[in-house]
Write a protein that holds these residues in place. Structure first.
Motif, PDB file in Angstrom:
ATOM      1  N   THR A  50       0.892  -1.165  -0.131  1.00 44.69           N
ATOM      2  CA  THR A  50       0.173   0.118  -0.003  1.00 44.69           C
ATOM      3  C   THR A  50       1.010   1.179   0.185  1.00 44.69           C
ATOM      4  O   THR A  50       0.377   2.193  -0.761  1.00 44.69           O
ATOM      5  CB  THR A  50      -0.784   0.023   1.303  1.00 44.69           C
ATOM      6  N   THR A  51       1.968   1.334   0.956  1.00 43.28           N
ATOM      7  CA  THR A  51       2.809   2.493   0.823  1.00 43.28           C
ATOM      8  C   THR A  51       3.543   2.462  -0.358  1.00 43.28           C
ATOM      9  O   THR A  51       3.857   3.628  -0.866  1.00 43.28           O
ATOM     10  CB  THR A  51       3.899   1.971   1.952  1.00 43.28           C
ATOM     11  N   GLY A  60      -9.729  -6.529  -9.709  1.00 46.44           N
ATOM     12  CA  GLY A  60      -9.643  -7.475  -8.368  1.00 46.44           C
ATOM     13  C   GLY A  60      -8.589  -7.178  -7.605  1.00 46.44           C
ATOM     14  O   GLY A  60      -8.689  -7.427  -6.264  1.00 46.44           O
ATOM     15  N   ASN A  61      -7.413  -6.493  -7.822  1.00 45.49           N
ATOM     16  CA  ASN A  61      -6.381  -6.228  -6.912  1.00 45.49           C
ATOM     17  C   ASN A  61      -5.706  -7.430  -6.141  1.00 45.49           C
ATOM     18  O   ASN A  61      -5.462  -7.446  -5.114  1.00 45.49           O
ATOM     19  CB  ASN A  61      -6.840  -5.393  -5.706  1.00 45.49           C
ATOM     20  N   GLN A  69      -1.186  -4.810  -4.722  1.00 44.69           N
ATOM     21  CA  GLN A  69      -0.310  -3.888  -5.178  1.00 44.69           C
ATOM     22  C   GLN A  69      -0.975  -2.227  -4.776  1.00 44.69           C
ATOM     23  O   GLN A  69      -0.429  -1.325  -4.291  1.00 44.69           O
ATOM     24  CB  GLN A  69      -0.002  -3.759  -6.468  1.00 44.69           C
ATOM     25  N   LEU A  70      -2.353  -2.379  -4.589  1.00 44.16           N
ATOM     26  CA  LEU A  70      -3.145  -1.197  -4.451  1.00 44.16           C
ATOM     27  C   LEU A  70      -3.659  -1.250  -3.188  1.00 44.16           C
ATOM     28  O   LEU A  70      -3.807  -2.142  -2.545  1.00 44.16           O
ATOM     29  CB  LEU A  70      -4.221  -0.942  -5.586  1.00 44.16           C
ATOM     30  N   TYR A 102     -12.330  -0.548  -7.811  1.00 44.42           N
ATOM     31  CA  TYR A 102     -11.507  -0.299  -8.760  1.00 44.42           C
ATOM     32  C   TYR A 102     -11.883  -0.927 -10.092  1.00 44.42           C
ATOM     33  O   TYR A 102     -12.590  -1.960 -10.117  1.00 44.42           O
ATOM     34  CB  TYR A 102     -10.250  -1.016  -8.194  1.00 44.42           C
ATOM     35  N   HIS A 103     -11.664  -0.320 -11.239  1.00 44.93           N
ATOM     36  CA  HIS A 103     -11.770  -0.496 -12.629  1.00 44.93           C
ATOM     37  C   HIS A 103     -10.694  -0.210 -13.230  1.00 44.93           C
ATOM     38  O   HIS A 103      -9.874   0.541 -13.125  1.00 44.93           O
ATOM     39  CB  HIS A 103     -13.093   0.192 -13.170  1.00 44.93           C
ATOM     40  N   GLU A 104     -10.529  -1.194 -14.368  1.00 49.12           N
ATOM     41  CA  GLU A 104      -9.296  -1.287 -15.318  1.00 49.12           C
ATOM     42  C   GLU A 104      -9.555  -0.804 -16.621  1.00 49.12           C
ATOM     43  O   GLU A 104     -10.648  -0.941 -17.112  1.00 49.12           O
ATOM     44  CB  GLU A 104      -8.526  -2.183 -15.017  1.00 49.12           C
TER      45      GLU A 104
END
Length: 144
Positions: free
Chosen positions: A44-45, A84-85, A89-90, A98-100
């Motif tokens: 996350t950082t 879906g992450n 990483q996010l 989230y949407h890509e």
């Protein structure tokens, strides 16, 4: 110096030694392995601390970002699908946040590796967007 009294049945000492070795191995693994929380915080950082200006992105990424803000139309059928992450990483958010979107890669015969992932509702007014040029291995937060 600590000496063991090995009087008595030798197989019992071997069994005790094997159990001790196994316990020490488990303790070492647990002590050296990073916790899941530490991994999540680190990823996350990383995503939150690395930024890129929208104006510094490739022209194709800037165009994709503009399409996102205007609500499309998008050139690829998979644009706008839920991201879906799974790579974590996010920052962790509820599924559907989230949407890509595909960023065209000149010369690529397929969708290529470049994407913009945006979070928030509605998708045309995202809270945050990230750019990846390596198919989700790393992300940079887009700042205007």
């Amino acid at each position: 110096m600590f000496l063991l009294d090995r009087s008595g049945p030798w197989p019992a000492w071997q069994q005790w030694g094997s159990r001790l070795a196994a316990a020490v191995s488990v303790a070492v693994v647990l002590a050296t392995a990073p916790s899941a929380q530490a991994k999540e915080n680190a990823s996350t950082t990383d995503a939150a601390s690395s930024t890129v200006a929208l104006s510094a992105l490739p022209r194709e990424a800037q165009q994709t970002h503009q399409l996102i803000l205007s609500g499309g139309p998008f050139p690829y059928a998979k644009d706008g699908v839920v991201f879906g992450n799974r790579e974590r990483q996010l920052p962790k958010k509820a599924r559907g946040f989230y949407h890509e979107y595909t960023v065209k890669t000149p010369g690529a015969r397929n969708r290529g590796a470049r994407r913009i992932v945006c979070g928030g509702q509605p998708p045309s007014n995202p809270e945050v967007c990230y750019y990846t040029e390596d198919h989700y291995a790393s992300f940079r937060k887009i700042v205007k």
